[in-house]
Design an enzyme around this catalytic site. Sequence first.
Site, PDB file in Angstrom:
ATOM      1  N   ARG A  21      -5.076  -2.618   3.357  1.00  0.00           N
ATOM      2  CA  ARG A  21      -4.417  -1.619   2.595  1.00  0.00           C
ATOM      3  C   ARG A  21      -2.857  -2.238   2.245  1.00  0.00           C
ATOM      4  O   ARG A  21      -2.319  -2.212   1.409  1.00  0.00           O
ATOM      5  CB  ARG A  21      -4.281  -0.264   3.331  1.00  0.00           C
ATOM      6  CG  ARG A  21      -5.620   0.529   3.026  1.00  0.00           C
ATOM      7  CD  ARG A  21      -5.538   1.746   3.614  1.00  0.00           C
ATOM      8  NE  ARG A  21      -5.057   1.568   5.005  1.00  0.00           N
ATOM      9  CZ  ARG A  21      -4.705   2.839   5.575  1.00  0.00           C
ATOM     10  NH1 ARG A  21      -4.570   3.933   5.069  1.00  0.00           N
ATOM     11  NH2 ARG A  21      -4.344   2.761   6.813  1.00  0.00           N
ATOM     12  N   ASN A  40      -8.342   4.175   2.879  1.00  0.00           N
ATOM     13  CA  ASN A  40      -9.317   3.909   3.689  1.00  0.00           C
ATOM     14  C   ASN A  40     -10.425   4.915   3.474  1.00  0.00           C
ATOM     15  O   ASN A  40     -10.051   6.186   3.509  1.00  0.00           O
ATOM     16  CB  ASN A  40      -9.289   3.833   5.114  1.00  0.00           C
ATOM     17  CG  ASN A  40      -8.539   2.580   5.562  1.00  0.00           C
ATOM     18  OD1 ASN A  40      -8.535   1.665   4.961  1.00  0.00           O
ATOM     19  ND2 ASN A  40      -7.835   2.384   6.839  1.00  0.00           N
TER      20      ASN A  40
END
Length: 93
Positions: A21, A40
Amino acid sequence: MNEEARLVVWVRGRVQQVGFRWFTRANALEIGGLIGFALNLDDGRVQIVAEGPRDNCHRLLEWLRSDDTPGRVDGVTEIWDTPRGGYDGFVIR
Protein backbone atom coordinates in the site's frame (compact mmCIF):
# COMPACT_ATOMS: atom_id res chain seq x y z
CA MET A 1 -8.24 14.73 -24.65
CA ASN A 2 -7.42 13.00 -21.36
CA GLU A 3 -10.76 12.60 -19.62
CA GLU A 4 -11.10 11.88 -15.93
CA ALA A 5 -11.60 8.25 -14.92
CA ARG A 6 -12.12 6.05 -11.87
CA LEU A 7 -10.03 2.89 -11.66
CA VAL A 8 -10.86 0.21 -9.09
CA VAL A 9 -8.27 -2.55 -8.79
CA TRP A 10 -8.01 -5.73 -6.74
CA VAL A 11 -4.50 -7.18 -6.46
CA ARG A 12 -4.03 -10.74 -5.25
CA GLY A 13 -0.88 -12.57 -4.23
CA ARG A 14 1.54 -11.90 -1.39
CA VAL A 15 0.68 -8.22 -1.20
CA GLN A 16 0.01 -7.62 2.48
CA GLN A 17 2.71 -6.91 5.09
CA VAL A 18 5.27 -6.11 2.37
CA GLY A 19 4.74 -2.34 2.02
CA PHE A 20 2.46 -2.75 -0.99
CA ARG A 21 0.00 0.00 0.00
CA TRP A 22 2.82 2.40 0.85
CA PHE A 23 4.54 1.85 -2.51
CA THR A 24 1.20 2.12 -4.33
CA ARG A 25 0.58 5.50 -2.69
CA ALA A 26 4.14 6.63 -3.48
CA ASN A 27 3.70 5.69 -7.14
CA ALA A 28 0.29 7.39 -7.35
CA LEU A 29 1.84 10.57 -5.92
CA GLU A 30 4.82 10.34 -8.29
CA ILE A 31 2.52 9.91 -11.29
CA GLY A 32 0.54 12.90 -10.06
CA GLY A 33 -3.03 14.02 -10.47
CA LEU A 34 -4.49 10.95 -8.73
CA ILE A 35 -6.73 10.80 -5.68
CA GLY A 36 -8.04 7.72 -3.92
CA PHE A 37 -6.76 5.01 -1.59
CA ALA A 38 -5.10 1.63 -1.10
CA LEU A 39 -6.76 -0.76 1.36
CA ASN A 40 -5.94 -4.23 2.73
CA LEU A 41 -8.90 -6.60 2.45
CA ASP A 42 -9.65 -9.42 4.88
CA ASP A 43 -9.15 -12.06 2.16
CA GLY A 44 -5.49 -11.04 1.59
CA ARG A 45 -6.01 -8.84 -1.45
CA VAL A 46 -5.31 -5.12 -1.73
CA GLN A 47 -7.96 -2.84 -3.21
CA ILE A 48 -6.90 0.36 -4.94
CA VAL A 49 -9.23 3.14 -6.04
CA ALA A 50 -7.66 5.87 -8.16
CA GLU A 51 -9.38 8.82 -9.79
CA GLY A 52 -7.80 11.33 -12.13
CA PRO A 53 -6.68 11.63 -15.74
CA ARG A 54 -7.23 8.31 -17.56
CA ASP A 55 -3.60 8.21 -18.76
CA ASN A 56 -2.36 8.55 -15.17
CA CYS A 57 -4.70 5.76 -14.03
CA HIS A 58 -3.27 3.59 -16.83
CA ARG A 59 0.26 4.34 -15.62
CA LEU A 60 -0.63 3.22 -12.10
CA LEU A 61 -2.26 0.06 -13.46
CA GLU A 62 0.85 -0.72 -15.54
CA TRP A 63 2.98 -0.41 -12.40
CA LEU A 64 0.63 -2.70 -10.45
CA ARG A 65 1.09 -5.33 -13.19
CA SER A 66 4.86 -4.90 -13.38
CA ASP A 67 7.65 -6.76 -11.59
CA ASP A 68 8.53 -3.57 -9.66
CA THR A 69 5.92 -4.04 -6.93
CA PRO A 70 6.84 -5.34 -3.49
CA GLY A 71 5.74 -8.86 -2.59
CA ARG A 72 4.37 -11.10 -5.31
CA VAL A 73 1.43 -10.19 -7.54
CA ASP A 74 -0.48 -13.23 -8.79
CA GLY A 75 -3.30 -11.33 -10.48
CA VAL A 76 -4.84 -7.93 -11.05
CA THR A 77 -8.52 -7.28 -11.73
CA GLU A 78 -9.70 -3.83 -12.73
CA ILE A 79 -12.95 -2.00 -13.33
CA TRP A 80 -13.19 1.39 -15.03
CA ASP A 81 -15.93 3.86 -14.14
CA THR A 82 -16.70 7.57 -13.95
CA PRO A 83 -15.15 9.50 -11.04
CA ARG A 84 -17.24 9.90 -7.89
CA GLY A 85 -14.95 12.30 -6.03
CA GLY A 86 -14.91 12.77 -2.30
CA TYR A 87 -11.25 11.86 -1.76
CA ASP A 88 -8.64 14.11 -0.18
CA GLY A 89 -5.38 13.13 -1.83
CA PHE A 90 -4.20 9.53 -2.16
CA VAL A 91 -4.18 7.73 1.19
CA ILE A 92 -3.52 4.39 2.82
CA ARG A 93 -6.52 2.93 4.60
